[in-house]
Design a protein around this motif. Structure first.
Motif, PDB file in Angstrom:
ATOM      1  N   PHE A 109       0.842  -1.186   0.000  1.00 39.51           N
ATOM      2  CA  PHE A 109       0.000   0.000   0.000  1.00 39.51           C
ATOM      3  C   PHE A 109       0.881   1.240   0.000  1.00 39.51           C
ATOM      4  O   PHE A 109       1.796   1.357   0.809  1.00 39.51           O
ATOM      5  N   LEU A 110       0.611   2.173  -0.897  1.00 39.97           N
ATOM      6  CA  LEU A 110       1.417   3.389  -1.035  1.00 39.97           C
ATOM      7  C   LEU A 110       0.731   4.620  -0.461  1.00 39.97           C
ATOM      8  O   LEU A 110       1.385   5.619  -0.188  1.00 39.97           O
ATOM      9  N   GLY A 111      -0.581   4.582  -0.327  1.00 42.07           N
ATOM     10  CA  GLY A 111      -1.328   5.751   0.090  1.00 42.07           C
ATOM     11  C   GLY A 111      -1.524   5.842   1.585  1.00 42.07           C
ATOM     12  O   GLY A 111      -1.470   4.836   2.297  1.00 42.07           O
ATOM     13  N   GLY A 112      -1.752   7.044   2.052  1.00 44.19           N
ATOM     14  CA  GLY A 112      -2.050   7.262   3.461  1.00 44.19           C
ATOM     15  C   GLY A 112      -3.437   6.754   3.799  1.00 44.19           C
ATOM     16  O   GLY A 112      -4.345   6.810   2.986  1.00 44.19           O
ATOM     17  N   ALA A 113      -3.586   6.258   5.000  1.00 44.70           N
ATOM     18  CA  ALA A 113      -4.866   5.689   5.423  1.00 44.70           C
ATOM     19  C   ALA A 113      -5.715   6.740   6.127  1.00 44.70           C
ATOM     20  O   ALA A 113      -6.233   6.514   7.201  1.00 44.70           O
ATOM     21  N   PHE A 114      -5.844   7.924   5.503  1.00 48.16           N
ATOM     22  CA  PHE A 114      -6.656   8.961   6.143  1.00 48.16           C
ATOM     23  C   PHE A 114      -8.120   8.804   5.708  1.00 48.16           C
ATOM     24  O   PHE A 114      -8.410   8.257   4.647  1.00 48.16           O
ATOM     25  N   PRO A 115      -9.053   9.283   6.530  1.00 40.40           N
ATOM     26  CA  PRO A 115     -10.480   9.125   6.222  1.00 40.40           C
ATOM     27  C   PRO A 115     -10.851   9.810   4.909  1.00 40.40           C
ATOM     28  O   PRO A 115     -10.309  10.849   4.554  1.00 40.40           O
ATOM     29  N   ASP A 116     -11.752   9.180   4.184  1.00 42.90           N
ATOM     30  CA  ASP A 116     -12.319   9.727   2.940  1.00 42.90           C
ATOM     31  C   ASP A 116     -11.306   9.902   1.812  1.00 42.90           C
ATOM     32  O   ASP A 116     -11.527  10.707   0.899  1.00 42.90           O
ATOM     33  N   ALA A 117     -10.203   9.163   1.844  1.00 41.53           N
ATOM     34  CA  ALA A 117      -9.252   9.209   0.723  1.00 41.53           C
ATOM     35  C   ALA A 117      -9.970   8.731  -0.542  1.00 41.53           C
ATOM     36  O   ALA A 117     -10.750   7.784  -0.501  1.00 41.53           O
ATOM     37  N   LYS A 118      -9.704   9.378  -1.663  1.00 47.89           N
ATOM     38  CA  LYS A 118     -10.362   9.038  -2.928  1.00 47.89           C
ATOM     39  C   LYS A 118      -9.523   8.110  -3.799  1.00 47.89           C
ATOM     40  O   LYS A 118     -10.039   7.431  -4.671  1.00 47.89           O
ATOM     41  N   MET A 119      -8.197   8.121  -3.587  1.00 44.40           N
ATOM     42  CA  MET A 119      -7.305   7.274  -4.382  1.00 44.40           C
ATOM     43  C   MET A 119      -6.634   6.259  -3.462  1.00 44.40           C
ATOM     44  O   MET A 119      -6.282   6.584  -2.328  1.00 44.40           O
ATOM     45  N   HIS A 120      -6.440   5.057  -3.994  1.00 42.40           N
ATOM     46  CA  HIS A 120      -5.854   3.975  -3.197  1.00 42.40           C
ATOM     47  C   HIS A 120      -4.773   3.275  -4.041  1.00 42.40           C
ATOM     48  O   HIS A 120      -5.051   2.294  -4.727  1.00 42.40           O
ATOM     49  N   PRO A 121      -3.539   3.820  -4.005  1.00 37.28           N
ATOM     50  CA  PRO A 121      -2.461   3.273  -4.823  1.00 37.28           C
ATOM     51  C   PRO A 121      -1.785   2.064  -4.166  1.00 37.28           C
ATOM     52  O   PRO A 121      -1.565   2.040  -2.956  1.00 37.28           O
ATOM     53  N   THR A 122      -1.472   1.084  -5.002  1.00 34.31           N
ATOM     54  CA  THR A 122      -0.854  -0.151  -4.529  1.00 34.31           C
ATOM     55  C   THR A 122       0.175  -0.630  -5.543  1.00 34.31           C
ATOM     56  O   THR A 122      -0.095  -0.620  -6.747  1.00 34.31           O
ATOM     57  N   LEU A 123       1.351  -1.046  -5.059  1.00 33.86           N
ATOM     58  CA  LEU A 123       2.328  -1.729  -5.916  1.00 33.86           C
ATOM     59  C   LEU A 123       2.000  -3.214  -5.884  1.00 33.86           C
ATOM     60  O   LEU A 123       1.832  -3.798  -4.805  1.00 33.86           O
ATOM     61  N   VAL A 124       1.913  -3.817  -7.063  1.00 33.53           N
ATOM     62  CA  VAL A 124       1.594  -5.239  -7.165  1.00 33.53           C
ATOM     63  C   VAL A 124       2.725  -5.935  -7.908  1.00 33.53           C
ATOM     64  O   VAL A 124       3.088  -5.530  -9.022  1.00 33.53           O
ATOM     65  N   ARG A 125       3.280  -6.978  -7.288  1.00 31.13           N
ATOM     66  CA  ARG A 125       4.305  -7.811  -7.930  1.00 31.13           C
ATOM     67  C   ARG A 125       3.682  -9.169  -8.208  1.00 31.13           C
ATOM     68  O   ARG A 125       3.093  -9.770  -7.306  1.00 31.13           O
ATOM     69  N   ARG A 126       3.813  -9.634  -9.465  1.00 31.63           N
ATOM     70  CA  ARG A 126       3.234 -10.927  -9.826  1.00 31.63           C
ATOM     71  C   ARG A 126       4.258 -11.770 -10.578  1.00 31.63           C
ATOM     72  O   ARG A 126       5.043 -11.254 -11.364  1.00 31.63           O
ATOM     73  N   PRO A 127       4.223 -13.090 -10.364  1.00 36.66           N
ATOM     74  CA  PRO A 127       5.183 -13.966 -11.026  1.00 36.66           C
ATOM     75  C   PRO A 127       4.782 -14.263 -12.465  1.00 36.66           C
ATOM     76  O   PRO A 127       3.628 -14.044 -12.857  1.00 36.66           O
ATOM     77  N   PRO A 128       5.721 -14.776 -13.264  1.00 30.94           N
ATOM     78  CA  PRO A 128       5.373 -15.203 -14.622  1.00 30.94           C
ATOM     79  C   PRO A 128       4.262 -16.250 -14.556  1.00 30.94           C
ATOM     80  O   PRO A 128       4.216 -17.075 -13.645  1.00 30.94           O
ATOM     81  N   GLY A 129       3.364 -16.197 -15.513  1.00 34.23           N
ATOM     82  CA  GLY A 129       2.300 -17.194 -15.585  1.00 34.23           C
ATOM     83  C   GLY A 129       1.083 -16.905 -14.732  1.00 34.23           C
ATOM     84  O   GLY A 129       0.105 -17.656 -14.778  1.00 34.23           O
ATOM     85  N   HIS A 130       1.104 -15.830 -13.962  1.00 34.45           N
ATOM     86  CA  HIS A 130      -0.055 -15.544 -13.111  1.00 34.45           C
ATOM     87  C   HIS A 130      -1.218 -15.023 -13.947  1.00 34.45           C
ATOM     88  O   HIS A 130      -1.065 -14.161 -14.790  1.00 34.45           O
ATOM     89  N   VAL A 131      -2.412 -15.578 -13.699  1.00 30.64           N
ATOM     90  CA  VAL A 131      -3.645 -15.141 -14.349  1.00 30.64           C
ATOM     91  C   VAL A 131      -4.649 -14.840 -13.250  1.00 30.64           C
ATOM     92  O   VAL A 131      -4.889 -15.669 -12.379  1.00 30.64           O
ATOM     93  N   SER A 132      -5.242 -13.652 -13.276  1.00 28.23           N
ATOM     94  CA  SER A 132      -6.221 -13.288 -12.260  1.00 28.23           C
ATOM     95  C   SER A 132      -7.590 -13.846 -12.617  1.00 28.23           C
ATOM     96  O   SER A 132      -7.846 -14.237 -13.759  1.00 28.23           O
TER      97      SER A 132
END
Length: 197
Positions: A109-132
């Motif tokens: 999680f990259l964003g601050g956890a303040f009340p009423d935040a409108k954006m929620h940025p996240t770094l996601v690392r995934r391995p080869p072959g991953h399918v959601s």
């Protein structure tokens, strides 16, 4: 589950195993007397996939886990202890990543956890072959590929995103993604739907 998914990677919180996550979800679902069908109807996932999650065979994406938690009238903290960002500044090397069973797929999680935040940025690392799984939720999603290549399918349209490419779309449209090639993928996801309730 692959042998690598049992290995604790440096800097990754030992958040929850696939089996433990599934058991917690099943326990909560039964505690509030809901069927798999009722949960599936609320979150837009198949009964088969939800059953696989509960049996520890598959793990949901973080977005789907949030939808499952909401359907079960709880927060994802019931299922996993995700490290929260303190303050408004996020420092490289100071953030703790976490996983949902497979430590090769991690979130920060990259964003601050303040009340009423409108954006929620996240770094996601995934391995080869991953399918959601196919997912949909409220709000908007923005993804920027920092490393690797991804196939992103939104409302039936397929897009290949390479390093430096981005996409912005409405999250209610059915979407899923898959990593391409033999290298891991690093993505920046920014959502308007809170990932933590």
């Amino acid at each position: 589950m692959s042998p690598e998914s049992n290995v604790q990677e440096e800097g990754v919180a030992d958040s929850v195993t696939e089996e433990a996550l599934g058991k917690k979800i099943r326990k909560r679902r039964r505690a509030i007397d809901m069927t798999l069908q009722q949960v599936a109807d609320r979150v837009g996932l198949s009964i088969g996939f939800l059953s696989q999650i509960e049996r520890g065979v598959s793990t949901p994406s973080l977005a789907s886990l949030c939808n499952i938690a909401e359907a079960l009238d709880t927060s994802i903290d019931t299922f996993v202890k995700a490290p929260r960002q303190a303050g408004t500044v996020s420092r490289q090397g100071k953030r703790e990543a976490f996983s949902l069973g497979d430590t090769r797929r991690t979130y920060e999680f990259l964003g601050g956890a303040f009340p009423d935040a409108k954006m929620h940025p996240t770094l996601v690392r995934r391995p080869p072959g991953h399918v959601s799984e196919i997912m949909h939720n409220e709000g908007e999603d923005f993804v920027y590929v920092l490393e690797g290549s991804v196939l992103l399918e939104v409302d039936g349209e397929r897009h290949i995103l390479n390093k430096g490419d981005s996409m912005h779309f409405q999250s209610h449209l059915p979407h899923r993604s898959a990593t391409l090639g033999t290298e891991p993928v690093l993505e920046l996801w920014v959502r308007t739907q809170p990932l933590l309730l």
